[in-house]
Scaffold this active site. Structure first.
Site, PDB file in Angstrom:
ATOM      1  N   LYS A 108     -40.388  35.137-101.170  1.00  0.00           N
ATOM      2  CA  LYS A 108     -41.244  34.123-101.783  1.00  0.00           C
ATOM      3  C   LYS A 108     -41.788  34.833-103.015  1.00  0.00           C
ATOM      4  O   LYS A 108     -42.621  35.736-102.910  1.00  0.00           O
ATOM      5  CB  LYS A 108     -42.377  33.753-100.806  1.00  0.00           C
ATOM      6  CG  LYS A 108     -42.983  32.372-100.962  1.00  0.00           C
ATOM      7  CD  LYS A 108     -43.925  32.193-102.123  1.00  0.00           C
ATOM      8  CE  LYS A 108     -45.166  33.051-102.090  1.00  0.00           C
ATOM      9  NZ  LYS A 108     -45.955  32.982-103.333  1.00  0.00           N
ATOM     10  N   HIS A 147     -43.594  36.005-106.453  1.00  0.00           N
ATOM     11  CA  HIS A 147     -44.986  35.843-106.877  1.00  0.00           C
ATOM     12  C   HIS A 147     -45.026  34.916-108.090  1.00  0.00           C
ATOM     13  O   HIS A 147     -44.285  35.125-109.054  1.00  0.00           O
ATOM     14  CB  HIS A 147     -45.624  37.192-107.206  1.00  0.00           C
ATOM     15  CG  HIS A 147     -47.115  37.094-107.205  1.00  0.00           C
ATOM     16  ND1 HIS A 147     -47.820  36.538-108.243  1.00  0.00           N
ATOM     17  CD2 HIS A 147     -48.026  37.407-106.264  1.00  0.00           C
ATOM     18  CE1 HIS A 147     -49.109  36.530-107.949  1.00  0.00           C
ATOM     19  NE2 HIS A 147     -49.261  37.054-106.752  1.00  0.00           N
ATOM     20  N   GLY A 166     -50.871  42.167-100.816  1.00  0.00           N
ATOM     21  CA  GLY A 166     -51.789  41.325-101.573  1.00  0.00           C
ATOM     22  C   GLY A 166     -53.194  41.376-101.015  1.00  0.00           C
ATOM     23  O   GLY A 166     -53.617  42.399-100.464  1.00  0.00           O
ATOM     24  N   SER A 167     -53.899  40.251-101.163  1.00  0.00           N
ATOM     25  CA  SER A 167     -55.312  40.218-100.795  1.00  0.00           C
ATOM     26  C   SER A 167     -55.513  40.129 -99.283  1.00  0.00           C
ATOM     27  O   SER A 167     -54.626  39.709 -98.542  1.00  0.00           O
ATOM     28  CB  SER A 167     -55.978  39.004-101.441  1.00  0.00           C
ATOM     29  OG  SER A 167     -55.481  37.821-100.825  1.00  0.00           O
ATOM     30  N   GLU A 179     -50.014  44.531 -96.286  1.00  0.00           N
ATOM     31  CA  GLU A 179     -50.756  45.635 -96.887  1.00  0.00           C
ATOM     32  C   GLU A 179     -51.780  44.965 -97.783  1.00  0.00           C
ATOM     33  O   GLU A 179     -51.424  44.256 -98.712  1.00  0.00           O
ATOM     34  CB  GLU A 179     -49.763  46.518 -97.655  1.00  0.00           C
ATOM     35  CG  GLU A 179     -50.351  47.827 -98.136  1.00  0.00           C
ATOM     36  CD  GLU A 179     -50.635  47.795 -99.618  1.00  0.00           C
ATOM     37  OE1 GLU A 179     -49.719  47.926-100.401  1.00  0.00           O
ATOM     38  OE2 GLU A 179     -51.823  47.614 -99.969  1.00  0.00           O
ATOM     39  N   CYS A 187     -53.652  49.313-105.319  1.00  0.00           N
ATOM     40  CA  CYS A 187     -54.276  49.218-103.994  1.00  0.00           C
ATOM     41  C   CYS A 187     -54.933  50.526-103.598  1.00  0.00           C
ATOM     42  O   CYS A 187     -55.746  50.565-102.694  1.00  0.00           O
ATOM     43  CB  CYS A 187     -53.262  48.787-102.950  1.00  0.00           C
ATOM     44  SG  CYS A 187     -51.683  49.597-103.132  1.00  0.00           S
ATOM     45  N   GLU A 195     -63.738  44.920-101.825  1.00  0.00           N
ATOM     46  CA  GLU A 195     -62.878  45.433-102.885  1.00  0.00           C
ATOM     47  C   GLU A 195     -63.066  44.605-104.156  1.00  0.00           C
ATOM     48  O   GLU A 195     -63.049  43.370-104.108  1.00  0.00           O
ATOM     49  CB  GLU A 195     -61.407  45.346-102.459  1.00  0.00           C
ATOM     50  CG  GLU A 195     -60.473  45.916-103.525  1.00  0.00           C
ATOM     51  CD  GLU A 195     -58.989  45.789-103.165  1.00  0.00           C
ATOM     52  OE1 GLU A 195     -58.667  45.079-102.191  1.00  0.00           O
ATOM     53  OE2 GLU A 195     -58.164  46.391-103.867  1.00  0.00           O
TER      54      GLU A 195
END
Lengths: 527, 527
Positions: B183, B185, B240-241, B264, B301, B392
């Site tokens: 999928k 981005h 991602g988030s 992650e 990250c 974050e």
């Protein structure tokens, strides 16, 4: 010797007011001991002391943990016949089984002791620095496995020793360096308390931190629910029903911090019989299937509840032989009246489905808690269309499915839920002609067996006891064998860390002498 | 060269009517290409062809898969500068970064090619039969890893190459033998389509089954939701988030058959500075922290969003130096105006919390999409009590926390959520006196760093990129390095299986010459 109290670390506590008793299914009477359920405060205390114990337990050396595990084994043996007596009184299982299962439990504890004493299981991996690499220097990075934290173990009904208090889940979690809180199975709370006393004694003798092990009584779901939701608990091991395992999985997944649940749940363990073997060896395999279906009153997770074959005259003969063989076997006692009742209800439900014929049904026994074996037969079409027939019936029960042809057989396998095992019975080289059957079965199971029975789970490094959902909640792990330790650990990297401060497993000199992957080469040599 | 269509296997389809464009943040304009979102039917088709491909792809040899992976790398390189141009146009990242990240991606593909060509990664384990064992004979059992099935990979915003279409998740899943549906981005759908074209071309050139790889466009959440819920999908990789990763995790956990999600997610990567290093090397580390916080506009990250130290005069000096150093660095472009807006909102939210002081804030830039770096400071007490400060902030931002003493420092670490990394800056032997700090940090992170910066994730066997929740959804796996292949495989046992029908990895003769555990001894020898 049985107090009915909860072990919170080495303390015996029973401040609650909810009590229960266990049941002797052979005598059909309640056992004398009264157990007090753990209270919310006691559960919280068990998690707190376990979390405190984790800080030092995770730093124990492999040899220290090995001594702890071996001492548990010794202390279990030291309980002698009185432990076997309670086991039999609480399970209805015969003495020989109790001894055999104790042996297996001792064997598992010692196998994990050997594993952690040797030490290579931590998968030490070292990539040394390359300071002059261009465009960027490479730093030194070293990795090893590290325990997750406190593990909650749910005792199983059908293995009061080997998959309960000091069984495979507990042994592997302690070996990993994780404190364990056992939620004992209510059907054998006395056995659990006795085994727990051995673990607690071993912990004290080997100077393990207080709280490294607890054993909580519970007859309902509340204790388990609270344990799985406790933020200090970091992983769960469970052996039991799909309903129970899924409920725990769901609870764990909904936590603010989700935690891994390894649940080993239901399986009907399909056995596929190929045409040539039906023709040539029908009687032999009918006898083997009858024995496997009734072993331990059918109370094994690897019990063959489904027999698949393409229909022909030989399958008819096999089915008659299976019926005849299974009726020669004397029924035996189930673990508990509630399990027996479930067996009767489920067996009745499947027997009454459309298209199902009963081909063998034992019709009386000396004891109301004895399971009466049953064999059904049904067409492939009816089986395919009816999910009720795919359900596990826990007990000495199996369905022979008469498939129209190979493609219907493959369609049935593809429609099955995930299974612990799949079996192929075939003559030499016969499977060469049934690649699509073997391929389909491989994608649905964790272990595939050629010309054997699925019951009997060898404890060895190559064993996989687990499989696609719902046979287990995470097919990436096994519940049996030394690799089951991997459920409770996580990889951890040290970057540019001073050699003297590294764990011994990662130090340059390799003081443990373990096998490590150093700059992509597996070696026992120092760096 | 960019069609805006979806790759369903090798077919380019775009039957839907929902379209979107990507954005060039350097020029602050939309890019010219129009992308058509995958429809429900197209998603279903991608899952169906992937599932069909799995039947043959899982049987490919290691060498065949290696050739596929290497050819993907070659085809990506063959796209030349035009791919780098699109990368830069869709990400605002500089050309050097595009080249470097392409190199990393090629390196990852080749590392997995090497791994599967060599073949020992399957963890072949053989326990041979002992027919005369008493009381029961031992059967032959052999185990190896087997792919799970179709994997869905969600491209990340911040690594259009290395953690997207043909990035680490895809490379490791294909190496494992799992078909992949990406999928893509929405911020770099054009880059994704180009890379997808390279993968599709490589699949055709190396005779991989149709459907082994698909690439779907999507600007919203619907495509991802449908993919994760499709019964034919067996695992998910996401970078991602926390919000996005947790939503996918929850969807996967609620399926009738739950599937593993390796997400992650967020991390603020605490850096602990010990007193002696503050005294002796304050300036050096202030410069290093400033560089690490601003690297890639803070869009990593492993960006150090939290700096912890016990307060004294030296910490004051360090904070001033950090403020001064960070203001010397020119701001740079963020990936997208929406990411830039989030940065501004989150940074503002944290800056306005009680007790927070802004010590450095860059206040203007040449481009509206450039991120202005910021450093805050706050007391340990205010930080401990305010969960907002633990969030974050994705961007060039960090908070210096002035702890009262070591015990407050440890309390803060214990209260942090799980992190990808933790760093200790210390003088030689200084960490000997801070065992409680090191222990606490180790329990909260996946990688611990001594005297270095957390940015820069080396791709090597010893790397762990993952950690306790929410830095990842399952700390038992890493997203970077060859061991990331373990996310997509499960152990599988063959019992009493005929040698000729076993996979080559498990055959007696060891035709692949791989390293295997045979009767508990690691060896390359035949059985």
């Amino acid at each position: 010797m049985i107090t009915g109290k909860n072990y919170i670390g080495s303390q015996l506590l029973a401040s609650g007011d909810k009590t229960f008793k266990t049941f002797n299914p052979q005598l059909n009477i309640e056992n004398p001991w009264q157990f007090t359920e753990a209270t919310a405060d006691e559960i919280k205390l068990a998690a707190t002391v376990a979390n405190k114990a984790f800080l030092s337990f995770q730093k124990c050396t492999g040899k220290e943990k090995a001594l702890f595990l071996r001492t548990i084994a010794e202390e279990i043996l030291a309980l002698g016949d009185s432990l076997l007596d309670v086991y039999c009184q609480e399970s209805g299982l015969p003495r020989g089984r109790a001894e055999g299962e104790r042996g297996r439990t001792i064997g598992q504890l010692n196998a994990f002791a050997d594993l952690v004493a040797e030490g290579s299981w931590v998968e030490a991996t070292i990539d040394t620095a390359i300071p002059d690499r261009v465009p960027l220097p490479k730093v030194d990075i070293r990795k090893m496995m590290r325990p997750l934290g406190t593990v909650v173990v749910f005792g199983s009904s059908n293995f009061p020793f080997a998959y309960s208090t000091a069984g495979g889940d507990t042994a592997s979690a302690l070996a990993a360096g994780c404190p364990v809180i056992v939620k004992s199975h209510p059907m054998h709370a006395g056995t659990s308390e006795m085994v727990a006393s051995a673990v607690v004694k071993a912990a004290q003798k080997t100077n393990m931190p207080e709280g490294v092990f607890s054993n909580l009584n519970s007859s309902g779901i509340e204790v388990g629910v609270q344990l799985v939701q406790d933020p200090l608990v970091k992983a769960v091991g469970f052996t039991g029903s799909i309903k129970g395992g899924r409920a725990l999985y769901d609870l764990a997944a909904k936590r603010p911090e989700p935690i891994p649940v390894f649940a080993e749940m239901g399986s009907i363990n399909p056995v596929v019989i190929l045409p040539e073997v039906l023709k040539q060896n029908s009687e032999k395999w009918a006898g083997a299937c009858a024995g496997s279906v009734t072993l331990g009153a059918g109370q094994f997770c690897t019990n063959p509840g489904l027999i698949l074959a393409v229909k022909d005259e030989n399958l008819k003969v096999f089915t008659e032989q299976l019926a005849s063989e299974i009726l020669k076997i004397a029924p035996s006692c189930m673990l508990n009246p509630s399990i027996h009742l479930n067996y009767k209800v489920n067996n009745q439900e499947l027997s009454s489905q459309i298209g199902v014929q009963v081909v063998a049904a034992y019709d009386e026994s000396e004891n109301p808690n004895y399971a009466l074996q049953k064999i059904l037969t049904v067409s492939g079409k009816d089986f395919l269309e009816n999910p009720v027939l795919h359900k596990e019936v826990f007990g000495p029960f199996s369905i022979v499915v008469q498939c129209e042809n190979e493609s219907e057989l493959v369609a049935i396998i593809n429609k099955l839920e995930g299974q612990l095992t799949g079996t192929i019975l075939a003559e030499d080289n016969e499977i060469d002609n049934f690649e699509s059957v073997v391929d389909a079965l491989g994608n649905r199971v964790g272990r595939i067996i050629f010309n054997g029975m699925p019951t009997g789970v060898e404890v060895c490094p190559a064993m996989v006891h687990g499989g696609p959902y719902p046979s287990s909640s995470d097919s990436r792990f096994t519940a049996v064998g030394i690799d089951s330790i991997k459920r409770w650990v996580r990889p951890f990297s040290y970057q540019n860390w001073p050699d003297a401060q590294l764990p011994e497993a990662l130090q340059n000199e390799n003081p443990l002498g373990i096998s490590r992957l150093v700059n992509n080469v597996q070696t026992n040599n120092p760096v």
